[in-house]
Scaffold this active site. Structure first.
Site, short mmCIF file in Angstrom:
data_model
loop_
_atom_site.label_atom_id
_atom_site.label_comp_id
_atom_site.label_asym_id
_atom_site.label_seq_id
_atom_site.Cartn_x
_atom_site.Cartn_y
_atom_site.Cartn_z
N GLU A 5 0.85 -1.19 0.00
CA GLU A 5 0.00 0.00 0.00
C GLU A 5 0.89 1.24 0.00
OE1 GLU A 5 -2.93 -3.07 1.36
OE2 GLU A 5 -0.89 -2.61 1.97
N SER A 6 1.44 1.57 -1.17
CA SER A 6 2.19 2.80 -1.43
C SER A 6 3.70 2.71 -1.20
CB SER A 6 1.55 4.00 -0.72
OG SER A 6 0.21 4.16 -1.17
N CYS B 209 -1.94 3.82 1.61
CA CYS B 209 -3.34 4.00 1.21
C CYS B 209 -4.19 2.90 1.83
CB CYS B 209 -3.43 3.98 -0.33
SG CYS B 209 -2.69 2.50 -1.06
N SER C 121 2.16 0.91 -8.61
CA SER C 121 2.95 1.81 -7.77
C SER C 121 4.34 1.99 -8.37
CB SER C 121 3.08 1.27 -6.34
OG SER C 121 1.87 1.39 -5.64
N HIS D 60 1.01 6.32 -7.47
CA HIS D 60 0.16 5.19 -7.05
C HIS D 60 -1.18 5.31 -7.76
CE1 HIS D 60 3.20 4.32 -4.09
NE2 HIS D 60 3.18 5.60 -3.76
#
Length: 349
Positions: free
Chosen positions: A65-66, A80, A243, A257
């Site tokens: 997540e990022s 995120c 990403s 992203h």
């Protein structure tokens, strides 16, 4: 708008440290942290490392997540989804203390969540986030400010919390580049062009790894042309999403992203620039390339800079491309400088 879905809007945390030993500023500092220690921090946040790249100045990690960026005396985590980013603070402070480092500034920023009701504690509201930050941070960070910067687009507002100590000024004077010439651009884009967003879906039956599929997306979408010459670390998710971290020049980075699903499509672009950048990396050229890759219906641009009015170039670059500036808000924050938050809507043909 979908009733629920993946939350694209990221939370971003930047922690700056200093050490009594001057060699800390020129040595490895936080980069000495064992990978297992970073994994424990990310476990508290609820994300993992999927790819990484580094140079002489810093290490850049693509996360599930990022992104995560680790410098000798600075760490930036951007996550995120429903991650619990602020839960990284306490373990990071503990690990830093073992390395002889003390926190001297903190900056937390985020946009407005698409699905706020899905966020876990402490991200259920900005008020709760500020309370949690106040509780985590040491008392030497005595200059503190929290603000929600509004706009005329209800779905876009900018949440900022900063805290700084007296020592923050010592660190600012010790960075490799003169900070007055640097700026940070954070762009949040929603309602992406559907045709362009489809490029961030893996084809059915595609057996490519996340790394190889990511490289293909970087090339096909034009992302590789945004910062020419950047060392790129990219990753494609299954069945969709993308990403990228880019090492631009020495200790500067860019990161992208993408959440491409229709109904809650979102893309972000963050970039550390210099007022002395050549034509290809100038803020106006970078903005033009970014909007051509995604063609969103709405976007916000947050510009953070200690002195120069880089933000004035944003509307100048976007308006000839058919973008209308809907709002512009400015505020001053300890250890961060001026933050200018602008929102735009597109007149799509």
């Amino acid at each position: 708008m979908a009733a629920s879905g993946f939350e694209g809007f990221e939370k971003r945390l930047e922690l700056q440290f200093f050490g009594d030993d001057p060699s800390v500023l020129t040595g490895m500092g936080l980069r000495q942290l064992e990978f297992e220690s970073l994994e424990q921090v990310l476990d508290a946040v609820q994300c993992t490392v999927v790819s990484a790249v580094g140079n002489h100045f810093f290490d850049a990690y693509v996360l599930s997540e990022s992104s995560l960026f680790v410098y000798p005396t600075k760490i930036i985590i951007k996550t995120c989804g429903t991650t619990q980013l602020l839960k990284s603070i306490r373990p990071l402070l503990l690990y830093a203390r073992h390395l002889g480092l003390t926190l001297c500034s903190c900056r937390y920023t985020r946009g407005s969540f698409i699905f706020p009701m899905a966020q876990p504690f402490p991200h259920t509201s900005f008020k709760e986030e500020v309370i949690y930050l106040e509780d985590c941070l040491p008392s030497n960070l005595c200059y503190r400010k929290a603000s929600v910067m509004p706009s005329k687009i209800p779905s876009h507002s900018w949440h900022v919390f900063t805290a700084a100590s007296d020592e923050a000024h010592v660190m600012i004077g010790s960075t490799p580049h003169v900070p007055d010439v640097l700026y940070t651009l954070e762009i949040c884009m929603t309602e992406l062009d559907r045709v362009l967003a489809r490029k961030f879906f893996k084809r059915p039956g595609d057996e490519k790894t996340g790394d190889s599929a990511g490289k293909e997306m970087t090339k096909l979408t034009g992302i590789g042309d945004i910062n020419p010459g950047a060392l790129i670390c990219d990753f494609a998710f299954d069945p969709c999403g993308y990403s990228m971290n880019g090492i631009i020049d020495g200790d500067r980075y860019s990161t992208i992203h993408v959440t491409p699903e229709d109904g809650f499509s979102y893309a972000s672009f963050e970039f550390v620039g210099s007022i002395y950048d050549d034509h290809d990396d100038d803020v106006a050229q970078v903005l033009k390339k970014v909007v051509q890759v995604f063609r969103p219906a709405t976007m916000s641009v947050s510009t953070t800079c200690t002195s120069h009015e880089v933000w004035t170039k944003v509307a100048t670059a976007l308006e000839p491309l058919g973008w209308k500036c809907r709002s512009c808000t400015m505020d001053e924050f300890p250890a961060a400088g001026s933050v200018v938050f602008q929102t735009f809507t597109s007149r799509r043909k």
